[in-house]
Motif scaffolding. Structure first.
Motif, short mmCIF file in Angstrom:
data_model
loop_
_atom_site.label_atom_id
_atom_site.label_comp_id
_atom_site.label_asym_id
_atom_site.label_seq_id
_atom_site.Cartn_x
_atom_site.Cartn_y
_atom_site.Cartn_z
N ALA A 54 0.83 -1.21 0.00
CA ALA A 54 0.00 0.00 0.00
C ALA A 54 0.86 1.26 0.00
O ALA A 54 0.55 2.24 -0.70
CB ALA A 54 -0.93 -0.01 1.21
N SER A 55 1.95 1.24 0.75
CA SER A 55 2.83 2.41 0.80
C SER A 55 3.47 2.69 -0.56
O SER A 55 3.54 3.85 -0.99
CB SER A 55 3.93 2.21 1.85
OG SER A 55 3.37 2.13 3.12
N PHE A 56 3.93 1.65 -1.23
CA PHE A 56 4.53 1.84 -2.55
C PHE A 56 3.49 2.35 -3.55
O PHE A 56 3.79 3.22 -4.37
CB PHE A 56 5.16 0.54 -3.06
CG PHE A 56 6.49 0.23 -2.44
CD1 PHE A 56 7.54 1.14 -2.50
CD2 PHE A 56 6.70 -0.97 -1.80
CE1 PHE A 56 8.77 0.86 -1.93
CE2 PHE A 56 7.93 -1.27 -1.23
CZ PHE A 56 8.97 -0.35 -1.29
N ARG A 57 2.27 1.85 -3.48
CA ARG A 57 1.22 2.30 -4.40
C ARG A 57 0.81 3.75 -4.14
O ARG A 57 0.40 4.45 -5.05
CB ARG A 57 0.00 1.41 -4.29
CG ARG A 57 0.22 0.07 -4.94
CD ARG A 57 -1.05 -0.68 -5.09
NE ARG A 57 -0.77 -1.95 -5.74
CZ ARG A 57 -1.70 -2.75 -6.19
NH1 ARG A 57 -2.97 -2.42 -6.05
NH2 ARG A 57 -1.38 -3.87 -6.78
N LEU A 58 0.91 4.19 -2.90
CA LEU A 58 0.55 5.57 -2.56
C LEU A 58 1.72 6.54 -2.77
O LEU A 58 1.58 7.73 -2.50
CB LEU A 58 0.08 5.64 -1.10
CG LEU A 58 -1.25 4.96 -0.82
CD1 LEU A 58 -1.52 4.93 0.68
CD2 LEU A 58 -2.37 5.67 -1.54
N GLY A 59 2.85 6.02 -3.20
CA GLY A 59 4.00 6.88 -3.46
C GLY A 59 4.83 7.19 -2.24
O GLY A 59 5.70 8.07 -2.28
N MET A 60 4.61 6.49 -1.15
CA MET A 60 5.40 6.70 0.07
C MET A 60 6.52 5.67 0.11
O MET A 60 6.49 4.70 0.85
CB MET A 60 4.50 6.59 1.30
CG MET A 60 3.42 7.65 1.34
SD MET A 60 2.20 7.52 2.66
CE MET A 60 2.97 6.71 3.97
N THR A 61 7.53 5.91 -0.72
CA THR A 61 8.61 4.94 -0.89
C THR A 61 9.35 4.68 0.41
O THR A 61 9.69 3.53 0.71
CB THR A 61 9.59 5.45 -1.97
OG1 THR A 61 8.84 5.75 -3.15
CG2 THR A 61 10.64 4.41 -2.29
N TRP A 62 9.60 5.73 1.19
CA TRP A 62 10.35 5.54 2.44
C TRP A 62 9.62 4.60 3.39
O TRP A 62 10.25 3.77 4.05
CB TRP A 62 10.62 6.90 3.11
CG TRP A 62 9.36 7.60 3.54
CD1 TRP A 62 8.60 8.46 2.81
CD2 TRP A 62 8.69 7.45 4.79
NE1 TRP A 62 7.51 8.87 3.52
CE2 TRP A 62 7.53 8.26 4.75
CE3 TRP A 62 8.95 6.72 5.95
CZ2 TRP A 62 6.65 8.37 5.81
CZ3 TRP A 62 8.07 6.83 7.02
CH2 TRP A 62 6.94 7.64 6.95
N ALA A 63 8.30 4.73 3.45
CA ALA A 63 7.53 3.85 4.34
C ALA A 63 7.52 2.43 3.79
O ALA A 63 7.59 1.46 4.56
CB ALA A 63 6.11 4.38 4.49
N GLY A 64 7.44 2.30 2.46
CA GLY A 64 7.47 0.97 1.85
C GLY A 64 8.78 0.26 2.10
O GLY A 64 8.80 -0.94 2.39
N VAL A 65 9.88 0.99 2.01
CA VAL A 65 11.20 0.39 2.26
C VAL A 65 11.31 -0.02 3.73
O VAL A 65 11.80 -1.11 4.04
CB VAL A 65 12.32 1.38 1.86
CG1 VAL A 65 13.67 0.90 2.35
CG2 VAL A 65 12.32 1.60 0.36
N LEU A 66 10.85 0.84 4.62
CA LEU A 66 10.89 0.52 6.05
C LEU A 66 10.06 -0.73 6.35
O LEU A 66 10.51 -1.64 7.07
CB LEU A 66 10.38 1.70 6.87
CG LEU A 66 10.31 1.49 8.38
CD1 LEU A 66 11.71 1.34 8.95
CD2 LEU A 66 9.59 2.65 9.03
N LEU A 67 8.86 -0.80 5.79
CA LEU A 67 8.01 -1.97 6.03
C LEU A 67 8.55 -3.23 5.36
O LEU A 67 8.38 -4.32 5.88
CB LEU A 67 6.58 -1.67 5.55
CG LEU A 67 5.84 -0.68 6.45
CD1 LEU A 67 4.63 -0.10 5.72
CD2 LEU A 67 5.41 -1.35 7.74
#
Length: 88
Positions: A54-67
């Motif tokens: 969901a983070s990657f799809r919303l454009g929140m790359t930093w959160a996606g990498v952390l998760l």
């Protein structure tokens, strides 16, 4: 309190050592710790993966990498719990 007094109460009577008491033992007992830890780790892994996607799809790359990093850590934890369960 000294090391020699550890097993004595104030009145001088011997105390039983602190031990786990399962009040539900007659009703099937509790879930073994490793089983509960495994279930919690699997649920955590699923939540981390879903949140990372969901983070990657919303454009929140930093959160996606952390998760994604948390997901990898959770997979290591699951592997360790499975290893400990097999070992006994």
């Amino acid at each position: 309190m000294t090391a020699g007094d550890m097993g004595q109460s104030e009145s001088g009577r011997s105390r039983a050592p602190l031990a786990f008491h399962d009040p539900t033992a007659g009703m099937g007992g509790v879930v073994p710790t490793r089983t509960a830890r495994l279930w919690l780790a699997v649920v955590g892994l699923l939540l981390c993966i879903a949140s990372a996607v969901a983070s990657f799809r919303l454009g929140m790359t930093w959160a996606g990498v952390l998760l994604a990093a948390l997901s990898a850590t959770t997979m290591v934890n699951i592997g360790w719990v499975l290893h400990r369960r097999r070992r006994g």
